[in-house]
Design an enzyme around this catalytic site. Structure first.
Site, short mmCIF file in Angstrom:
data_model
loop_
_atom_site.label_atom_id
_atom_site.label_comp_id
_atom_site.label_asym_id
_atom_site.label_seq_id
_atom_site.Cartn_x
_atom_site.Cartn_y
_atom_site.Cartn_z
N CYS A 114 0.83 -1.22 0.00
CA CYS A 114 0.00 0.00 0.00
C CYS A 114 0.86 1.27 0.00
CB CYS A 114 -0.94 0.01 1.20
SG CYS A 114 -2.08 -1.37 1.17
N HIS A 271 -2.56 6.77 3.82
CA HIS A 271 -3.15 5.59 3.16
C HIS A 271 -4.42 5.21 3.92
CE1 HIS A 271 -3.97 1.75 1.59
NE2 HIS A 271 -3.56 1.09 2.66
N ASN A 302 -10.18 0.07 1.36
CA ASN A 302 -8.73 0.12 1.17
C ASN A 302 -8.42 -0.21 -0.30
OD1 ASN A 302 -5.99 -0.41 1.05
ND2 ASN A 302 -5.94 -1.63 2.92
N1 ACO Z 1 -17.42 -8.77 11.01
C1 ACO Z 1 -17.70 -9.11 12.26
N2 ACO Z 1 -16.78 -9.54 13.12
C2 ACO Z 1 -15.50 -9.62 12.66
C3 ACO Z 1 -15.15 -9.29 11.34
C4 ACO Z 1 -16.17 -8.84 10.49
N3 ACO Z 1 -15.95 -8.49 9.23
N4 ACO Z 1 -13.83 -9.46 11.20
C5 ACO Z 1 -13.36 -9.89 12.36
N5 ACO Z 1 -14.39 -10.00 13.25
C6 ACO Z 1 -14.35 -10.44 14.65
C7 ACO Z 1 -13.12 -11.25 14.95
O1 ACO Z 1 -13.35 -12.62 14.59
C8 ACO Z 1 -13.02 -11.09 16.45
O2 ACO Z 1 -13.92 -11.93 17.09
P1 ACO Z 1 -13.52 -12.66 18.48
O3 ACO Z 1 -13.27 -11.53 19.44
O4 ACO Z 1 -14.71 -13.46 18.76
O5 ACO Z 1 -12.28 -13.43 18.15
C9 ACO Z 1 -13.50 -9.64 16.67
O6 ACO Z 1 -14.26 -9.31 15.49
C10 ACO Z 1 -12.40 -8.64 16.81
O7 ACO Z 1 -11.44 -8.91 15.81
P2 ACO Z 1 -10.13 -8.10 15.71
O8 ACO Z 1 -9.23 -8.70 14.68
O9 ACO Z 1 -9.59 -7.87 17.09
O10 ACO Z 1 -10.71 -6.73 15.16
P3 ACO Z 1 -10.00 -5.37 15.08
O11 ACO Z 1 -10.69 -4.41 15.88
O12 ACO Z 1 -8.51 -5.49 15.24
O13 ACO Z 1 -10.26 -4.98 13.56
C11 ACO Z 1 -9.13 -4.94 11.44
C12 ACO Z 1 -9.79 -5.81 12.51
C13 ACO Z 1 -10.19 -4.06 10.87
C14 ACO Z 1 -8.56 -5.85 10.36
C15 ACO Z 1 -8.00 -4.09 12.08
O14 ACO Z 1 -7.21 -4.89 12.93
C16 ACO Z 1 -7.12 -3.41 11.08
O15 ACO Z 1 -7.53 -2.52 10.36
N6 ACO Z 1 -5.82 -3.77 11.03
C17 ACO Z 1 -4.80 -3.14 10.21
C18 ACO Z 1 -5.01 -3.35 8.73
C19 ACO Z 1 -3.88 -2.69 7.96
O16 ACO Z 1 -3.47 -1.58 8.23
N7 ACO Z 1 -3.29 -3.39 7.00
C20 ACO Z 1 -2.15 -2.85 6.28
C21 ACO Z 1 -2.52 -2.14 5.08
S1 ACO Z 1 -3.61 -3.09 4.10
C22 ACO Z 1 -2.77 -3.61 2.69
O17 ACO Z 1 -1.60 -3.46 2.57
C23 ACO Z 1 -3.59 -4.31 1.65
#
Ligand code: ACO
Length: 342
Positions: A114, A271, A302
């Site tokens: 990204c 980003h 994204n």
């Molecule tokens: N809908 C509902 N629940 C979900 C979903 C969804 N789509 N996805 C995950 N959950 C659940 C998980 O299973 C978890 O459940 P559990 O507590 O029962 O285990 C709960 O929600 C919390 O999950 P987390 O992974 O802790 O959620 P978080 O708040 O961290 O959000 C996310 C996840 C959005 C992916 C976040 O961590 C994030 O944005 N991370 C960084 C992404 C990023 O910057 N990537 C780099 C750039 S992207 C690229 O290069 C293409």
């Protein structure tokens, strides 16, 4: 007086018209509009239709940028395309060149997750400076950031499919009277490769020593994107924060009499990976959120290498003659920032 400033001359973007809403995704994975909006900020994303391609999106954004800059394709001497979803050769940049009808110019793709767009701007800027210093020639460059993440999305994986979208953005860069790139910083940390990667469809990692062994299934599989979002989140915040400080430090080291401090920055294009990451970076640096582009994540999700140049096009009125910082972070944990006068 002849200007020696190198900056943006124009920009453009393209996003597919097909809109995928959170309600649409509720029908395919166990998720909810409320969860997606609260945890990520995404409301809708654009997905390529049957007749759309990564090349087509890149081309439309490029044509719009050229028109905006009042530059003819034949004036472009260098093309850089930041892309993560063109997994073949020849390079996408050469195909953009062909479609634009450019007879001869240099053209190459940039792969830096990204952060690819920031890397591509750095490469193009360095080439412009080198051509000027070594050969006395002024180049005009076309830089495109494009990704069709829907091509690598596993629509059964709720951890990733709610985040991603398709789109393209482009800028024309060259000698400018007002706009100016002031400093650029890039870095990478490959040890985090396992936290965000796509499948290895060519089997490089487990390659057999027998050169004639061939598995048809390997060649037809999709290189799905995999991500451990929870582990990435804090690193993304720390890294983007550091990149912004670093790009200012680099500039200020070179120009002690023209120092620029954070409060002087008028606008930031981060980003668009998650609105909570963007807010955390703004909080860490005490940048008011009104000075930060956040609409892209809500509207387009994204879009990887495209998210920053799409932002330029969407908010152009906000940034004319302003001091801007662009900052990106992504796979490989490649990251980077640009300090510029718009
Ligand atoms: N809908 C509902 N629940 C979900 C979903 C969804 N789509 N996805 C995950 N959950 C659940 C998980 O299973 C978890 O459940 P559990 O507590 O029962 O285990 C709960 O929600 C919390 O999950 P987390 O992974 O802790 O959620 P978080 O708040 O961290 O959000 C996310 C996840 C959005 C992916 C976040 O961590 C994030 O944005 N991370 C960084 C992404 C990023 O910057 N990537 C780099 C750039 S992207 C690229 O290069 C293409």
């Amino acid at each position: 007086m002849v200007s020696h400033k190198i900056g943006y001359l124009g920009f453009g973007s393209y996003t597919p018209s097909r809109v995928l809403t959170n309600a649409d995704l509720e029908k395919v994975v166990d998720t909810s509009d409320d969860w997606i909006q609260r945890r990520t900020g995404v409301r809708t994303r654009r997905i390529m239709g049957q007749d759309e391609t990564v090349l087509g999106m890149a081309l439309k954004a490029a044509e719009r940028a050229l028109k905006d800059a009042s530059v003819l394709p034949g004036e472009i001497l260098d093309i850089r395309v930041a892309v993560n979803t063109w997994m073949r050769f020849p390079s996408l940049a050469t195909q953009v060149q062909k479609e634009l009808g450019i007879e001869s110019c240099s053209a190459s793709d940039v792969s830096a997750g990204c952060a690819g767009f920031v890397y591509a701007v750095e490469d193009a800027h360095n080439k412009i400076l080198a051509e000027r210093a070594l050969y006395g020639r002024e180049l005009t460059s076309l830089i495109v950031g494009v990704d069709g993440l829907s091509l690598v999305t596993n629509w059964k994986d709720r951890n990733t499919c709610v985040l991603l979208g398709d789109g393209a953005g482009a800028v024309v860069m060259g000698v400018s009277k007002s706009s100016e790139i002031l400093s650029i910083h890039t870095e990478a940390d490959g040890k985090y490769g396992h936290l965000l990667y796509s499948d290895d469809v060519l089997g490089q990692q487990g390659k057999s020593s027998d050169p004639f062994e061939f598995s048809p299934s390997e060649t037809t599989a999709r290189p799905y994107l995999h991500m451990d979002g929870k582990k990435i989140f804090p690193v993304a915040v720390r890294t983007m924060t550091r990149n912004i400080k670093e790009v200012l430090r680099k500039h200020n080291n070179m120009h002690p009499n023209k120092k620029i401090d954070l409060p002087e920055i008028d606008y930031v294009y981060p980003h668009q990976a998650n609105v909570r990451i963007i807010r955390a970076v703004a909080d860490a640096l005490e940048i008011p959120i009104e000075k930060v582009y956040t609409e892209g994540i809500a509207k387009y999700g994204n879009t990887s290498a495209a998210s920053i140049p799409i932002g330029y096009d969407e908010t152009r009125a906000r940034t004319e003659d302003r001091l801007i910082v662009d900052v990106a972070f992504g796979a490989g944990f490649a990251s980077g920032a640009i300090l510029r006068r718009a």
